[in-house]
Motif scaffolding. Structure first.
Motif, PDB file in Angstrom:
ATOM      1  N   VAL A  89      34.806  45.981  -1.995  1.00  0.00           N
ATOM      2  CA  VAL A  89      34.769  44.665  -0.262  1.00  0.00           C
ATOM      3  C   VAL A  89      33.965  43.504   0.159  1.00  0.00           C
ATOM      4  O   VAL A  89      34.365  42.898   0.254  1.00  0.00           O
ATOM      5  N   THR A  90      32.307  43.437  -0.110  1.00  0.00           N
ATOM      6  CA  THR A  90      31.558  43.137  -0.354  1.00  0.00           C
ATOM      7  C   THR A  90      31.970  42.199  -1.167  1.00  0.00           C
ATOM      8  O   THR A  90      31.526  40.478  -0.797  1.00  0.00           O
ATOM      9  N   GLY A  91      32.398  41.846  -2.100  1.00  0.00           N
ATOM     10  CA  GLY A  91      32.576  40.424  -3.263  1.00  0.00           C
ATOM     11  C   GLY A  91      33.970  39.883  -2.855  1.00  0.00           C
ATOM     12  O   GLY A  91      33.902  38.372  -2.441  1.00  0.00           O
ATOM     13  N   VAL A  92      35.072  40.355  -2.438  1.00  0.00           N
ATOM     14  CA  VAL A  92      36.003  39.550  -1.714  1.00  0.00           C
ATOM     15  C   VAL A  92      35.164  39.045  -0.578  1.00  0.00           C
ATOM     16  O   VAL A  92      36.056  37.592  -0.875  1.00  0.00           O
ATOM     17  N   ALA A  93      34.398  39.229   0.288  1.00  0.00           N
ATOM     18  CA  ALA A  93      34.510  38.596   1.612  1.00  0.00           C
ATOM     19  C   ALA A  93      33.836  37.260   1.003  1.00  0.00           C
ATOM     20  O   ALA A  93      33.916  36.665   1.912  1.00  0.00           O
ATOM     21  N   LEU A  94      32.754  37.754   0.136  1.00  0.00           N
ATOM     22  CA  LEU A  94      31.722  36.849  -0.293  1.00  0.00           C
ATOM     23  C   LEU A  94      32.763  35.726  -1.129  1.00  0.00           C
ATOM     24  O   LEU A  94      32.535  34.611  -1.145  1.00  0.00           O
ATOM     25  N   VAL A  95      33.746  36.077  -1.936  1.00  0.00           N
ATOM     26  CA  VAL A  95      34.302  35.321  -1.965  1.00  0.00           C
ATOM     27  C   VAL A  95      35.559  33.900  -1.214  1.00  0.00           C
ATOM     28  O   VAL A  95      35.439  33.547  -1.202  1.00  0.00           O
ATOM     29  N   LEU A  96      35.944  35.501   0.116  1.00  0.00           N
ATOM     30  CA  LEU A  96      36.668  34.246   0.567  1.00  0.00           C
ATOM     31  C   LEU A  96      36.220  33.708   1.398  1.00  0.00           C
ATOM     32  O   LEU A  96      36.180  32.296   2.580  1.00  0.00           O
ATOM     33  N   ILE A  97      34.471  33.883   2.016  1.00  0.00           N
ATOM     34  CA  ILE A  97      33.611  33.249   2.932  1.00  0.00           C
ATOM     35  C   ILE A  97      33.405  31.571   1.559  1.00  0.00           C
ATOM     36  O   ILE A  97      33.103  30.949   2.462  1.00  0.00           O
ATOM     37  N   SER A  98      33.168  31.888   0.636  1.00  0.00           N
ATOM     38  CA  SER A  98      32.602  30.584   0.056  1.00  0.00           C
ATOM     39  C   SER A  98      33.912  29.719  -0.531  1.00  0.00           C
ATOM     40  O   SER A  98      33.382  28.931  -0.368  1.00  0.00           O
ATOM     41  N   LEU A  99      34.266  30.465  -0.802  1.00  0.00           N
ATOM     42  CA  LEU A  99      36.393  29.307  -0.845  1.00  0.00           C
ATOM     43  C   LEU A  99      36.241  28.136   0.958  1.00  0.00           C
ATOM     44  O   LEU A  99      36.356  27.341   0.159  1.00  0.00           O
ATOM     45  N   LEU A 100      36.226  29.312   1.850  1.00  0.00           N
ATOM     46  CA  LEU A 100      36.489  28.742   2.897  1.00  0.00           C
ATOM     47  C   LEU A 100      35.652  27.627   3.313  1.00  0.00           C
ATOM     48  O   LEU A 100      35.564  26.519   3.999  1.00  0.00           O
ATOM     49  N   ALA A 101      33.880  27.736   2.940  1.00  0.00           N
ATOM     50  CA  ALA A 101      33.031  27.179   2.924  1.00  0.00           C
ATOM     51  C   ALA A 101      33.228  25.917   2.612  1.00  0.00           C
ATOM     52  O   ALA A 101      32.893  25.064   2.575  1.00  0.00           O
TER      53      ALA A 101
END
Length: 436
Positions: free
Chosen positions: A17-29
């Motif tokens: 879950v942490t990894g998915v959240a990090l990936v989404l935030i990185s791509l969104l940023a």
């Protein structure tokens, strides 16, 4: 659903879950950073290829129109048979105005810009027709020639054409200011998201270290470093671009605008001086009063009779160009020429008042006439100053655009690196945790 919740409550599930959240935030940023850079690059391009060229065209149109009006009046003083240089200057001014109108229209002008261009395009032939009629009548010795010129200048040029040209320039100035504002705004949204992504990476590193009892996760560390580089690059490049574009305004377009206004006033004063003599008193001193009013705006007015002092456009031009030695020297030369012109103009009015009309006309129309010589000096000095500062503007805008070069692609690549490194780091930790 219950199984998913149970999995999510386990350490591997929390890691995923942490990894998915990090990936989404990185791509969104990264996405917001790429979009922000693109918007600013487009705005900077609009400054260089859209609003600034339109502003230059509107300045050229106004200058050419004012020059034509002043030169037409000077030509009529020569009995309707102008000297070659006066005739050529008038024709060049009309041709320049017509050419710039065609260029502005061909560039796809619409709305209010198209309306103002249409007004100028319709009225300019009428102005030229009246001037030619004035010349023809004057050559035949008919005093009605002065009336035709007055109608051309007062009822057409100053009442219709020049106000439309002024409105056109104001529109261009507003567009330039808007494009400049868009190009220099700080990209707070992507910066905030990138900072959030960096904080999330730091939190994930701490969480993984506690759960796995290993101090560092290489994948998450790389993701954090990529995000940190993105923040630094975006901040530095945006700031560098903003500094150059701000310099284009303070050292380029700002002074150019002031210098152009001073040149417009100079041309108007030259026209008023000539028309004072053309009218030979039939205007009840109106054009001389206009000259004095314009002159006050050009060189300033001292405080007197309880009225505050007025700072002249030339003094303002000297103030805004003080950081540029080359342009400043030209402005000082213009101010010196203005002082000589005022002395010559006072002599013209004195001669005219004493009935020495031919001598007064000679000072205004002859190539070596004191008034004409001083006017030419100030006009040439201001024209050279405008050209120099337009070069400064173009150079600073180019540097501002160059500062953003590759930034959008870089933001996208770094976001993908951060996302890929996060996936790899999480995958490795989950694999290790599940290993028997």
């Amino acid at each position: 659903m219950g199984r998913l919740i149970r999995v999510g409550n386990t350490t591997p599930g929390l890691m995923l879950v942490t990894g998915v959240a990090l990936v989404l935030i990185s791509l969104l940023a990264g996405l917001f950073a790429v979009l922000a850079v693109g918007q600013r690059a487009d705005a900077a391009k609009a400054v260089a290829t859209g609003s600034e060229p339109l502003g230059v065209k509107t300045q050229d149109i106004y200058r050419a129109l004012a020059d034509a009006d002043a030169t037409a009046a000077a030509g009529l003083l020569e009995g309707g048979v102008e000297s070659v240089d006066v005739r050529e200057r008038y024709q060049q001014a009309i041709e320049t105005a017509s050419r710039k109108l065609i260029e502005a229209t061909a560039a796809g002008a619409s709305g209010e810009v198209a309306d103002k261009l249409a007004v100028i395009g319709v009225q300019l032939p009428e102005y030229a027709r009246l001037v030619e009629r004035a010349r023809a009548e004057t050559r035949q010795g008919n005093t009605v020639g002065a009336a035709y010129l007055r109608s051309a200048s007062k009822n057409v040029m100053r009442a219709k054409i020049l106000p439309a040209a002024t409105a056109l320039h104001d529109i261009a100035e507003k567009r330039l200011a808007g494009d400049h504002r868009d190009a220099t705004s700080t990209p707070w949204t992507p910066l905030s998201l990138l900072l959030l992504s960096l904080a999330a990476c730091a939190g994930a590193l701490w969480f993984f270290a506690r759960r796995t009892h290993r101090r560092i996760n290489i994948g998450l560390l790389i993701a954090g470093l990529a995000t940190l580089v993105s923040i630094g690059w975006l901040w530095a490049a945006s700031g560098d671009s903003r500094d150059h574009l701000d310099r284009s305004r303070s050292d380029g377009w700002g002074p150019v605008e002031t210098l152009a206004q001073a040149r417009f006033l100079t041309l108007q004063a030259h026209g008023d001086e000539s028309l004072t003599l053309v009218m030979r008193g039939s205007d009840n001193g109106q054009y001389e009063a206009d000259f004095n009013e314009v002159w006050g705006r050009l060189v300033g007015v001292d405080a007197r009779d309880g009225r505050p002092a007025v700072t002249g456009m030339l003094a303002t031009a000297e103030r805004v160009t003080r950081s540029d030695a080359g342009t400043l020297a030209k402005v000082k030369a213009a101010r010196a020429a203005a002082a000589d012109w005022k002395k010559a103009h006072d002599d013209v009015i004195t001669l005219y008042g004493n009935g020495q009309f031919e001598q007064a006309v000679a000072k205004v129309t002859k190539a070596d006439g004191a008034s004409r010589t001083a006017f030419t000096r100030i006009d040439e000095a201001l024209a050279a100053a405008v050209t120099e500062d337009q070069g400064d503007f173009a150079r600073s805008v180019r540097q501002g655009r160059d500062a953003l070069g590759g930034l959008g692609v870089g933001m996208g690549v770094l976001a993908l690196i951060a996302a890929a490194a996060t996936v790899d780091g999480v995958r490795r930790e989950v694999g290790r945790y599940n290993r028997p």
